[in-house]
Design a protein around this motif. Sequence first.
Motif, PDB file in Angstrom:
ATOM      1  N   ARG A   1       0.847  -1.210   0.000  1.00  0.00           N
ATOM      2  CA  ARG A   1       0.000   0.000   0.000  1.00  0.00           C
ATOM      3  C   ARG A   1       0.878   1.253   0.000  1.00  0.00           C
ATOM      4  NH1 ARG A   1      -3.513  -0.127   4.819  1.00  0.00           N
ATOM      5  NH2 ARG A   1      -2.189  -1.748   5.692  1.00  0.00           N
ATOM      6  N   LEU A   2       1.805   1.267  -0.918  1.00  0.00           N
ATOM      7  CA  LEU A   2       2.754   2.370  -0.976  1.00  0.00           C
ATOM      8  C   LEU A   2       2.073   3.678  -1.345  1.00  0.00           C
ATOM      9  CD1 LEU A   2       5.704   0.417  -2.542  1.00  0.00           C
ATOM     10  CD2 LEU A   2       5.859   1.776  -0.456  1.00  0.00           C
ATOM     11  N   LYS A   3       2.610   4.759  -0.785  1.00  0.00           N
ATOM     12  CA  LYS A   3       2.079   6.100  -1.011  1.00  0.00           C
ATOM     13  C   LYS A   3       3.177   6.978  -1.624  1.00  0.00           C
ATOM     14  CE  LYS A   3      -0.574   5.703   3.285  1.00  0.00           C
ATOM     15  NZ  LYS A   3      -0.848   6.322   4.606  1.00  0.00           N
ATOM     16  N   PRO A   4       2.796   8.035  -2.304  1.00  0.00           N
ATOM     17  CA  PRO A   4       3.830   8.932  -2.851  1.00  0.00           C
ATOM     18  C   PRO A   4       4.801   9.438  -1.799  1.00  0.00           C
ATOM     19  CG  PRO A   4       1.704   9.418  -3.834  1.00  0.00           C
ATOM     20  CD  PRO A   4       1.456   8.398  -2.754  1.00  0.00           C
ATOM     21  N   GLU A   5       4.337   9.630  -0.583  1.00  0.00           N
ATOM     22  CA  GLU A   5       5.212  10.125   0.470  1.00  0.00           C
ATOM     23  C   GLU A   5       6.216   9.085   0.955  1.00  0.00           C
ATOM     24  OE1 GLU A   5       1.860  10.280   0.366  1.00  0.00           O
ATOM     25  OE2 GLU A   5       0.980   9.978   2.368  1.00  0.00           O
ATOM     26  N   ASP A   6       6.093   7.861   0.479  1.00  0.00           N
ATOM     27  CA  ASP A   6       7.109   6.837   0.779  1.00  0.00           C
ATOM     28  C   ASP A   6       8.318   6.950  -0.147  1.00  0.00           C
ATOM     29  OD1 ASP A   6       4.408   4.537   1.288  1.00  0.00           O
ATOM     30  OD2 ASP A   6       5.611   5.521   2.842  1.00  0.00           O
ATOM     31  N   THR A   7       8.231   7.807  -1.135  1.00  0.00           N
ATOM     32  CA  THR A   7       9.342   7.991  -2.066  1.00  0.00           C
ATOM     33  C   THR A   7      10.583   8.485  -1.334  1.00  0.00           C
ATOM     34  OG1 THR A   7       7.886   8.435  -3.943  1.00  0.00           O
ATOM     35  CG2 THR A   7      10.138   9.294  -4.078  1.00  0.00           C
ATOM     36  N   ALA A   8      11.686   7.757  -1.502  1.00  0.00           N
ATOM     37  CA  ALA A   8      12.929   8.089  -0.809  1.00  0.00           C
ATOM     38  C   ALA A   8      14.003   7.087  -1.219  1.00  0.00           C
ATOM     39  CB  ALA A   8      12.746   8.040   0.710  1.00  0.00           C
ATOM     40  N   VAL A   9      15.223   7.373  -0.818  1.00  0.00           N
ATOM     41  CA  VAL A   9      16.282   6.374  -0.875  1.00  0.00           C
ATOM     42  C   VAL A   9      16.217   5.594   0.436  1.00  0.00           C
ATOM     43  CG1 VAL A   9      18.750   5.938  -1.039  1.00  0.00           C
ATOM     44  CG2 VAL A   9      17.719   7.807  -2.357  1.00  0.00           C
ATOM     45  N   TYR A  10      16.146   4.287   0.317  1.00  0.00           N
ATOM     46  CA  TYR A  10      16.044   3.416   1.479  1.00  0.00           C
ATOM     47  C   TYR A  10      17.407   2.778   1.766  1.00  0.00           C
ATOM     48  CZ  TYR A  10      11.002   3.869   1.673  1.00  0.00           C
ATOM     49  OH  TYR A  10       9.725   4.373   1.817  1.00  0.00           O
ATOM     50  N   TYR A  11      17.793   2.848   3.023  1.00  0.00           N
ATOM     51  CA  TYR A  11      19.068   2.313   3.469  1.00  0.00           C
ATOM     52  C   TYR A  11      18.849   1.220   4.505  1.00  0.00           C
ATOM     53  CZ  TYR A  11      20.948   6.681   1.548  1.00  0.00           C
ATOM     54  OH  TYR A  11      21.280   7.735   0.730  1.00  0.00           O
ATOM     55  N   CYS A  12      19.614   0.151   4.400  1.00  0.00           N
ATOM     56  CA  CYS A  12      19.629  -0.809   5.489  1.00  0.00           C
ATOM     57  C   CYS A  12      20.844  -0.529   6.365  1.00  0.00           C
ATOM     58  CB  CYS A  12      19.634  -2.246   4.981  1.00  0.00           C
ATOM     59  SG  CYS A  12      21.053  -2.727   3.989  1.00  0.00           S
ATOM     60  N   ALA A  13      20.711  -0.894   7.625  1.00  0.00           N
ATOM     61  CA  ALA A  13      21.757  -0.626   8.593  1.00  0.00           C
ATOM     62  C   ALA A  13      21.794  -1.745   9.620  1.00  0.00           C
ATOM     63  CB  ALA A  13      21.518   0.720   9.277  1.00  0.00           C
ATOM     64  N   ALA A  14      22.923  -1.892  10.262  1.00  0.00           N
ATOM     65  CA  ALA A  14      23.064  -2.944  11.265  1.00  0.00           C
ATOM     66  C   ALA A  14      23.959  -2.482  12.395  1.00  0.00           C
ATOM     67  CB  ALA A  14      23.627  -4.219  10.635  1.00  0.00           C
ATOM     68  N   THR A  15      23.665  -2.994  13.592  1.00  0.00           N
ATOM     69  CA  THR A  15      24.467  -2.693  14.762  1.00  0.00           C
ATOM     70  C   THR A  15      24.441  -3.877  15.699  1.00  0.00           C
ATOM     71  OG1 THR A  15      24.703  -1.249  16.684  1.00  0.00           O
ATOM     72  CG2 THR A  15      22.480  -1.575  15.885  1.00  0.00           C
ATOM     73  N   PRO A  16      25.540  -4.136  16.400  1.00  0.00           N
ATOM     74  CA  PRO A  16      25.518  -5.207  17.390  1.00  0.00           C
ATOM     75  C   PRO A  16      24.740  -4.819  18.647  1.00  0.00           C
ATOM     76  CG  PRO A  16      27.676  -4.165  17.339  1.00  0.00           C
ATOM     77  CD  PRO A  16      26.889  -3.587  16.211  1.00  0.00           C
ATOM     78  N   SER A  17      24.371  -3.556  18.753  1.00  0.00           N
ATOM     79  CA  SER A  17      23.625  -3.096  19.922  1.00  0.00           C
ATOM     80  C   SER A  17      22.156  -3.460  19.774  1.00  0.00           C
ATOM     81  CB  SER A  17      23.768  -1.582  20.077  1.00  0.00           C
ATOM     82  OG  SER A  17      22.863  -1.098  21.042  1.00  0.00           O
ATOM     83  N   GLY A  18      21.551  -3.849  20.875  1.00  0.00           N
ATOM     84  CA  GLY A  18      20.126  -4.141  20.865  1.00  0.00           C
ATOM     85  C   GLY A  18      19.354  -3.251  21.805  1.00  0.00           C
ATOM     86  N   ILE A  19      19.918  -2.084  22.102  1.00  0.00           N
ATOM     87  CA  ILE A  19      19.279  -1.180  23.066  1.00  0.00           C
ATOM     88  C   ILE A  19      18.031  -0.574  22.443  1.00  0.00           C
ATOM     89  CG2 ILE A  19      19.567   0.886  24.461  1.00  0.00           C
ATOM     90  CD1 ILE A  19      22.556   0.286  24.518  1.00  0.00           C
ATOM     91  N   LEU A  20      16.915  -0.813  23.060  1.00  0.00           N
ATOM     92  CA  LEU A  20      15.631  -0.418  22.492  1.00  0.00           C
ATOM     93  C   LEU A  20      15.541   1.090  22.287  1.00  0.00           C
ATOM     94  CD1 LEU A  20      12.843  -1.306  21.576  1.00  0.00           C
ATOM     95  CD2 LEU A  20      12.100  -1.198  23.966  1.00  0.00           C
ATOM     96  N   SER A  21      16.048   1.849  23.224  1.00  0.00           N
ATOM     97  CA  SER A  21      15.905   3.306  23.164  1.00  0.00           C
ATOM     98  C   SER A  21      16.691   3.943  22.025  1.00  0.00           C
ATOM     99  CB  SER A  21      16.328   3.930  24.495  1.00  0.00           C
ATOM    100  OG  SER A  21      17.692   3.642  24.751  1.00  0.00           O
ATOM    101  N   THR A  22      17.611   3.201  21.412  1.00  0.00           N
ATOM    102  CA  THR A  22      18.439   3.788  20.350  1.00  0.00           C
ATOM    103  C   THR A  22      18.118   3.240  18.964  1.00  0.00           C
ATOM    104  OG1 THR A  22      20.194   2.137  20.609  1.00  0.00           O
ATOM    105  CG2 THR A  22      20.335   4.113  21.981  1.00  0.00           C
ATOM    106  N   LEU A  23      17.121   2.389  18.869  1.00  0.00           N
ATOM    107  CA  LEU A  23      16.829   1.732  17.594  1.00  0.00           C
ATOM    108  C   LEU A  23      16.514   2.721  16.476  1.00  0.00           C
ATOM    109  CD1 LEU A  23      14.591  -1.357  18.436  1.00  0.00           C
ATOM    110  CD2 LEU A  23      17.004  -1.310  17.816  1.00  0.00           C
ATOM    111  N   ARG A  24      15.893   3.855  16.825  1.00  0.00           N
ATOM    112  CA  ARG A  24      15.410   4.778  15.813  1.00  0.00           C
ATOM    113  C   ARG A  24      16.402   5.879  15.462  1.00  0.00           C
ATOM    114  NH1 ARG A  24       9.525   4.189  15.939  1.00  0.00           N
ATOM    115  NH2 ARG A  24       9.048   2.562  17.452  1.00  0.00           N
TER     116      ARG A  24
END
Length: 125
Positions: free
Chosen positions: A84-107
Amino acid sequence: VQLQASGGGLVPPGGSLRLSCTASGRTFIGYTVAWFRQAPGKEREFVAAIRSTNSNPYYADSVKGRFTISRDSAKTTGFLQMSRLKPEDTAVYYCAATPSGILSTLRIPSSYEHWGQGTQVTVSS
């Protein structure tokens, strides 16, 4: 770990795409995997993440119910299923990874040490 994102493209509003993020050099075991996006003139923003510890997914409110983050059982590839993609979803999408699992820093983009090169998603009729 080196990341390679793929699967972007041009899709009409309401359509679907699946992005992939492949790890080389090691697996995602022990890593939080996330997707961010950046539209022209805007800051990079959090889309979704999945932690290694419990595999619970976390989503930005703007994509909740439309996007699904997952990874394969071998933990070498992460996915972002976008529906259900919308025009506002238009962007460059990046994947990222970290060994940290701290919930407060996920975003927070600066919490991630490893980044893919980005893949363009354009939602337009």
